[in-house]
Design an enzyme around this catalytic site. Structure first.
Site, PDB file in Angstrom:
ATOM      1  N   HIS A 113      -2.819   6.447   3.771  1.00 17.61           N
ATOM      2  CA  HIS A 113      -3.094   5.011   3.923  1.00 17.61           C
ATOM      3  C   HIS A 113      -4.382   4.783   4.716  1.00 17.61           C
ATOM      4  O   HIS A 113      -5.182   3.897   4.396  1.00 17.61           O
ATOM      5  CB  HIS A 113      -1.890   4.376   4.631  1.00 17.61           C
ATOM      6  N   SER A 120       0.836  -1.211   0.000  1.00 19.75           N
ATOM      7  CA  SER A 120       0.000   0.000   0.000  1.00 19.75           C
ATOM      8  C   SER A 120       0.867   1.254   0.000  1.00 19.75           C
ATOM      9  O   SER A 120       0.605   2.207  -0.743  1.00 19.75           O
ATOM     10  CB  SER A 120      -0.902   0.013   1.242  1.00 19.75           C
TER      11      SER A 120
END
Lengths: 216, 216
Positions: free
Chosen positions: B45, B19
């Site tokens: 995130h 990510s």
């Protein structure tokens, strides 16, 4: 007292109502699905992000089904402690419901290790064994949604509703699409990458507050 | 097993790293303040919202000051249970710190009623009486920030850092500006309406993980 520092004079008890007024004003003529407005607006209230006016997808009748389930004492299962913390547990308890998060449970950790899955997936297996009506509120783990999808397809799970709003960059978009593919499962899905435990919790709270209003 | 449903094959332990790779790619050449990157990226995130690359404002040296305070066992005070739930309390405890949220305390409710303030404001008074280093992590209540501002101006409070990231529509923007006006107080502020308890928690966690990396 605070006027000199440029703050709007709003009573603490009126801040939420004033916020919803502003949200309604700024939404203007943005089309919302009738009956879902309090949920969409609460997501915007929680995030200050008007994307939710476009990204939230409601399956037919999901709001009525979720409200009926909550009224009958359905449990809510979350995939984070943060989601659990954000849900109005007192209001839920008024109807006999409670919130479960199995993520930190020893048996879930062991099952995840044994099966080579995430704890989020294993915690959905544990939830599937609950002998009561369940609403899932998933704000973090796409693997939780994938496991719900598998369990429903296997006929092992029949949720009252799936609130599918994880946030993230890996498999999040696709995991939400899987929930949309379950045509018989009531769902509220935040399409795309956005969402979160706060969004999962606020959708639960929006439903609980809708129940409260209808009771009055 | 999951290939047929179109999921990317990423090990659970590698999802976060993957990510962050995606976030770094998509940020491209967006300028970030050196030393703040792990914090900005963790906010993205947590929210999938790239606005944080532009809205986060760091006072000079705040990251070093906050890291030093955490290393010395500073406490974190939040304005929501949800914020507390999201902070990595185990990692914080490694350094001797703990998280406090006074919002549900009886004495805070009484003080708020007596003084005609919000519980959030009253809980900041309680925090000001702690005899240890404190980092404030405010993700919800602008009135908490206003009270911090007043206490600092009165010379009663000297926080190690103020993470000022409430979300909302009433007085939120202005309350954050007040914190920016405290030139001697280290702060991390999400300008504008956006933020939240999840953002407050993730900034605390970003700092804790930075400490962990430096220790290795």
């Amino acid at each position: 007292m605070m006027e000199h520092i440029g703050l709007e004079q709003v009573l603490p008890t009126e801040i939420e109502a004033r916020s919803f007024e502003i949200i309604t004003e700024e939404l203007g003529s943005t089309p919302l699905v009738p009956g879902t407005e309090p949920i969409v607006k609460r997501c915007i209230h929680t995030s200050a992000d008007f994307d939710y006016a476009h990204s939230l997808v409601f399956s037919d009748g999901v709001v009525e089904r979720a409200l009926a389930a909550l009224r009958q004492g359905a449990a809510i299962v979350t995939d984070t402690e943060m989601g659990r913390a954000g849900i109005n547990k007192k209001r839920l308890a008024d109807y006999g419901g409670e919130v479960h998060c199995f993520m930190a449970d020893e048996d879930v950790a062991l099952a995840a290790e044994r099966n080579g899955t995430t704890r989020a997936a294993a915690s959905m297996d544990k939830a599937a064994a609950l002998e009561k009506k369940v609403i899932f509120a998933v704000g973090n783990a796409p693997t939780a949604l994938v496991r719900i999808y598998e369990l429903v397809r296997e006929g092992v799970l029949n949720p009252e509703a799936v609130i599918a709003v994880p946030v993230g960059f890996v498999n999040v978009v696709r995991a939400k699409e899987l929930i949309l593919e379950l045509k018989e499962t009531p769902s509220i899905v935040a399409k795309g990458r956005k969402g979160g435990s706060n969004i999962a919790a606020c959708i639960c709270n929006a439903l609980l507050y809708m129940l409260g209003e209808r009771r009055q």
